[in-house]
Each structure stands twice: as structure tokens, then as C-alpha cells.
Design a protein around this motif. Structure first.
Motif, PDB file in Angstrom:
ATOM      1  N   MET A   1     -36.767  35.506 -39.085  1.00 61.92           N
ATOM      2  CA  MET A   1     -36.728  34.058 -38.798  1.00 61.92           C
ATOM      3  C   MET A   1     -37.113  33.785 -37.347  1.00 61.92           C
ATOM      4  O   MET A   1     -37.912  32.881 -37.076  1.00 61.92           O
ATOM      5  CB  MET A   1     -35.309  33.516 -39.025  1.00 61.92           C
ATOM      6  N   THR A   2     -36.538  34.550 -36.420  1.00 59.89           N
ATOM      7  CA  THR A   2     -36.842  34.290 -35.001  1.00 59.89           C
ATOM      8  C   THR A   2     -38.326  34.522 -34.713  1.00 59.89           C
ATOM      9  O   THR A   2     -38.937  33.779 -33.952  1.00 59.89           O
ATOM     10  CB  THR A   2     -35.991  35.174 -34.061  1.00 59.89           C
ATOM     11  N   GLU A   3     -38.888  35.554 -35.358  1.00 57.72           N
ATOM     12  CA  GLU A   3     -40.314  35.842 -35.161  1.00 57.72           C
ATOM     13  C   GLU A   3     -41.179  34.701 -35.713  1.00 57.72           C
ATOM     14  O   GLU A   3     -42.134  34.253 -35.077  1.00 57.72           O
ATOM     15  CB  GLU A   3     -40.688  37.160 -35.857  1.00 57.72           C
ATOM     16  N   ASP A   4     -40.823  34.245 -36.920  1.00 56.07           N
ATOM     17  CA  ASP A   4     -41.583  33.170 -37.569  1.00 56.07           C
ATOM     18  C   ASP A   4     -41.491  31.884 -36.740  1.00 56.07           C
ATOM     19  O   ASP A   4     -42.504  31.212 -36.505  1.00 56.07           O
ATOM     20  CB  ASP A   4     -41.017  32.947 -38.981  1.00 56.07           C
ATOM     21  N   ILE A   5     -40.270  31.548 -36.288  1.00 61.71           N
ATOM     22  CA  ILE A   5     -40.069  30.311 -35.533  1.00 61.71           C
ATOM     23  C   ILE A   5     -40.838  30.371 -34.207  1.00 61.71           C
ATOM     24  O   ILE A   5     -41.440  29.392 -33.777  1.00 61.71           O
ATOM     25  CB  ILE A   5     -38.555  30.066 -35.303  1.00 61.71           C
ATOM     26  N   GLU A   6     -40.827  31.552 -33.590  1.00 64.38           N
ATOM     27  CA  GLU A   6     -41.577  31.681 -32.333  1.00 64.38           C
ATOM     28  C   GLU A   6     -43.077  31.510 -32.587  1.00 64.38           C
ATOM     29  O   GLU A   6     -43.782  30.859 -31.803  1.00 64.38           O
ATOM     30  CB  GLU A   6     -41.305  33.028 -31.683  1.00 64.38           C
ATOM     31  N   ALA A   7     -43.543  32.050 -33.716  1.00 68.02           N
ATOM     32  CA  ALA A   7     -44.984  31.967 -34.022  1.00 68.02           C
ATOM     33  C   ALA A   7     -45.416  30.527 -34.326  1.00 68.02           C
ATOM     34  O   ALA A   7     -46.469  30.092 -33.884  1.00 68.02           O
ATOM     35  CB  ALA A   7     -45.307  32.879 -35.210  1.00 68.02           C
ATOM     36  N   VAL A   8     -44.594  29.798 -35.085  1.00 69.60           N
ATOM     37  CA  VAL A   8     -45.038  28.462 -35.511  1.00 69.60           C
ATOM     38  C   VAL A   8     -44.639  27.352 -34.526  1.00 69.60           C
ATOM     39  O   VAL A   8     -45.324  26.337 -34.421  1.00 69.60           O
ATOM     40  CB  VAL A   8     -44.531  28.087 -36.932  1.00 69.60           C
ATOM     41  N   ALA A   9     -43.523  27.546 -33.806  1.00 66.62           N
ATOM     42  CA  ALA A   9     -43.042  26.458 -32.937  1.00 66.62           C
ATOM     43  C   ALA A   9     -43.033  26.845 -31.460  1.00 66.62           C
ATOM     44  O   ALA A   9     -42.806  25.983 -30.596  1.00 66.62           O
ATOM     45  CB  ALA A   9     -41.635  26.045 -33.363  1.00 66.62           C
ATOM     46  N   GLY A  10     -43.258  28.129 -31.171  1.00 70.51           N
ATOM     47  CA  GLY A  10     -43.260  28.575 -29.772  1.00 70.51           C
ATOM     48  C   GLY A  10     -41.862  28.584 -29.166  1.00 70.51           C
ATOM     49  O   GLY A  10     -41.708  28.594 -27.945  1.00 70.51           O
ATOM     50  N   ILE A  11     -40.832  28.583 -30.013  1.00 68.71           N
ATOM     51  CA  ILE A  11     -39.449  28.572 -29.522  1.00 68.71           C
ATOM     52  C   ILE A  11     -38.786  29.889 -29.891  1.00 68.71           C
ATOM     53  O   ILE A  11     -38.776  30.278 -31.066  1.00 68.71           O
ATOM     54  CB  ILE A  11     -38.648  27.400 -30.141  1.00 68.71           C
ATOM     55  N   LYS A  12     -38.253  30.577 -28.868  1.00 60.21           N
ATOM     56  CA  LYS A  12     -37.585  31.856 -29.150  1.00 60.21           C
ATOM     57  C   LYS A  12     -36.084  31.593 -29.232  1.00 60.21           C
ATOM     58  O   LYS A  12     -35.430  31.384 -28.210  1.00 60.21           O
ATOM     59  CB  LYS A  12     -37.896  32.860 -28.039  1.00 60.21           C
ATOM     60  N   LEU A  13     -35.558  31.566 -30.439  1.00 64.60           N
ATOM     61  CA  LEU A  13     -34.128  31.289 -30.610  1.00 64.60           C
ATOM     62  C   LEU A  13     -33.312  32.492 -30.146  1.00 64.60           C
ATOM     63  O   LEU A  13     -33.584  33.623 -30.545  1.00 64.60           O
ATOM     64  CB  LEU A  13     -33.798  31.037 -32.081  1.00 64.60           C
ATOM     65  N   GLY A  14     -32.308  32.224 -29.314  1.00 61.06           N
ATOM     66  CA  GLY A  14     -31.403  33.300 -28.890  1.00 61.06           C
ATOM     67  C   GLY A  14     -30.530  33.701 -30.072  1.00 61.06           C
ATOM     68  O   GLY A  14     -30.292  32.887 -30.972  1.00 61.06           O
ATOM     69  N   PRO A  15     -30.023  34.958 -30.082  1.00 66.46           N
ATOM     70  CA  PRO A  15     -29.225  35.403 -31.227  1.00 66.46           C
ATOM     71  C   PRO A  15     -27.942  34.600 -31.412  1.00 66.46           C
ATOM     72  O   PRO A  15     -27.524  34.353 -32.547  1.00 66.46           O
ATOM     73  CB  PRO A  15     -28.909  36.863 -30.909  1.00 66.46           C
ATOM     74  N   GLY A  16     -27.325  34.166 -30.309  1.00 65.95           N
ATOM     75  CA  GLY A  16     -26.100  33.369 -30.418  1.00 65.95           C
ATOM     76  C   GLY A  16     -26.374  32.016 -31.057  1.00 65.95           C
ATOM     77  O   GLY A  16     -25.620  31.539 -31.911  1.00 65.95           O
TER      78      GLY A  16
END
Lengths: 111, 171
Positions: free
Chosen positions: A37-52
Motif C-alpha cells: 500500500m505504501t509503495e502504491d500510494i507513493e507511486a500514484v500520489a507522491g505521498i510516503k505514508l509513515g508506518p504509524g
């Protein structure tokens, strides 16, 4: 009223609202575990979600019944998928955002 | 697949989350952390996540949207493993808060007498209420943990809180 309730599902998440929306959008393409999910979100939205943030939002989405676990052998990579209620909430949220975008564009065109 | 060894920092960060939360999401979070370099931003994000897990709403999956049996079983196990504080524990927590208030105001008085209104003393005066609240949070939300874990968490939160007030005082 039901549509407003669907939209409110995410707005009640406070600081996790944006992450929750991104997660739902990511899962709309199919089940994924946290890292995917974090990889996909970073790819499509440019946002790197922190694990917390990711797991704060996942816990809320799961508690609301908007996502559910897909059974998996590896406890460290448990995939999630959208539930019917999650799909409905996502559709309502995206429709509200589209309407707001059209409204803003219309006002800018007349400015 | 064999599980990789946990680094002490990752283990400490995971330990900040409540036991029931770790029982449900700990392995996943650990798996995710194993894939990433532990940057300051991630540490900060995890601290925020741990605070939210401890002080935020208690989350349980609803059973009317198709949450599966495995989840419900997990949560029932978790709920059973978090006992309510006993009367004795509650009284001890209340006594601790009163004693901490007395001790901190005494220390504050002594420091004011000796050093006057220097930033370190003013920060203690301003942060006193918050420090006691931080201590009370520990006794309220961590009563099921060991005394050592409670002490480490309380000292950590109180130190960070005091440092924030000290930084504000020194600006």
C-alpha cells in the motif's frame, strides 16, 4: 442522508482522513498488505505514508468495517481488501471531491 | 520464511504501542519496518502512532460489515488480556499524582529560592501541570504493564514535555 453518512465515514478520522482515503483508493485496485500500500500510494500520489500513520488509519478503517483482512499464512504481510461498505464510502467521498473540484473550476473560470 | 532479528530500536518503538494493539498489528508493523531504513521521520511518525494507539479511541472491528472470524477472535483475545484497574491500583494512581504534585511544587519552590527565575526553573513552573497529567496518563493507560515499563514511559514523556517547555522558555 445515506450519502452524507458515507462521506462522514472518513471525515471523522481526524488527522488520519487523508491516509484513510489514500488507502481506500489503493485497495480499490485489489488487496494489498501494508508495504505494498505504501509503495502504491507513493507511486500514484507522491505521498510516503509513515508506518504509524498507515496503521493508525488501517485500524480505524477496519474498526469501521470499511476494509477487512484477507486470510494469509505470513502474519507479517497480511493483505487487506475493501468491503462493500468501504467501496460505498469511497464512491461517496470521491463524488463529493469531484463536485467540489467542478465548483472550484467553475468559479475560477468566471473570475 | 525465517523471521529476521529485530533491532533494539525497532523493538523499543514497537514496545511503545499497547499490548493489545501489538497483538493485532505488531507483526505487520514489524514486517513493514524491516523493509525500511529507520529515518528520524519514521521514528517521529511511530511515536505519534503509539501515542494515538494509547490515548486515541479504542478500536474494535464491527461485525456487521463482514469483518472475518480471525479478526473477531483476535480482538476478543486482546480484550480479555487487558484487565480493568483494581481499586487498589486506582488508589495508588491517585496517591502517586498527589505525591508527584507535592514533590514537584516543593522542588520548584527550592529551585526558585536558590536560582531565581532562570529559564530552567520557569519551564518547570509552566510544565508542572502537564507533567502531572503525563504521569497520570501512564498510571491510567499502562496499569497492565510492568512497573519498569510504566516508569520508563513516564520518565520519557515527562522529560520530553519538560524539554519542550524549556525550549519555549529559552526562545
Amino acid at each position: 442522508v445515506a450519502k452524507q453518512e458515507d462521506e462522514a465515514e472518513l471525515s471523522g478520522f481526524g488527522r488520519f482522513s487523508e491516509a484513510a482515503l489514500l488507502i481506500l483508493i489503493s485497495l480499490a485496485a485489489g488487496p494489498k498488505h501494508g508495504y505494498a500500500m505504501t509503495e502504491d500510494i507513493e507511486a500514484v500520489a507522491g505521498i510516503k505514508l509513515g508506518p504509524g500513520t498507515l496503521y493508525g488509519a488501517l485500524a480505524r478503517l477496519e474498526a469501521k468495517g470499511l476494509i477487512e483482512v484477507v486470510k494469509a499464512e505470513d502474519r507479517r504481510r497480511i493483505p487487506y481488501r475493501l468491503t462493500g461498505a468501504g467501496e460505498q464510502a469511497l464512491r461517496a467521498q470521491l463524488a463529493a471531491m469531484s463536485a467540489m473540484a467542478r465548483l472550484g473550476e467553475g468559479r475560477l473560470a468566471n473570475a | 520464511m525465517p523471521e529476521p532479528a529485530r533491532s533494539p530500536t525497532r523493538a523499543l518503538l514497537l514496545a511503545l504501542y499497547p499490548r493489545d494493539w501489538r497483538a493485532r498489528y505488531g507483526a505487520e508493523l514489524e514486517g513493514l519496518l524491516a523493509e525500511r531504513r529507520l529515518s528520524p521521520a519514521i521514528v517521529f511518525d511511530l511515536l505519534g502512532g503509539a501515542l494515538d494507539a494509547r490515548l486515541g479511541p479504542r478500536l474494535q472491528p464491527t461485525d456487521n460489515h463482514g469483518a472475518n472470524d480471525m479478526n473477531l477472535r483476535h480482538w476478543k483475545t486482546c480484550a480479555a488480556s487487558v484487565p480493568q484497574p483494581t481499586v487498589r491500583q486506582s488508589l495508588f494512581g491517585a496517591g502517586l499524582i498527589i505525591l508527584a504534585t507535592l514533590a514537584l511544587t516543593t522542588v520548584l519552590g527550592l529551585l526558585k529560592q536558590k536560582f531565581g527565575p532562570v529559564p530552567a526553573v520557569s519551564a518547570l513552573r509552566d510544565s508542572l501541570f502537564t507533567l502531572v497529567i503525563a504521569l497520570s496518563c501512564t498510571t491510567m493507560y499502562m496499569h497492565q504493564r510492568s512497573w519498569r515499563a510504566q516508569a520508563v514511559f513516564a520518565i520519557f514523556v515527562m522529560t520530553v514535555t519538560y524539554l519542550i517547555f524549556l525550549a519555549a522558555e529559552s526562545i
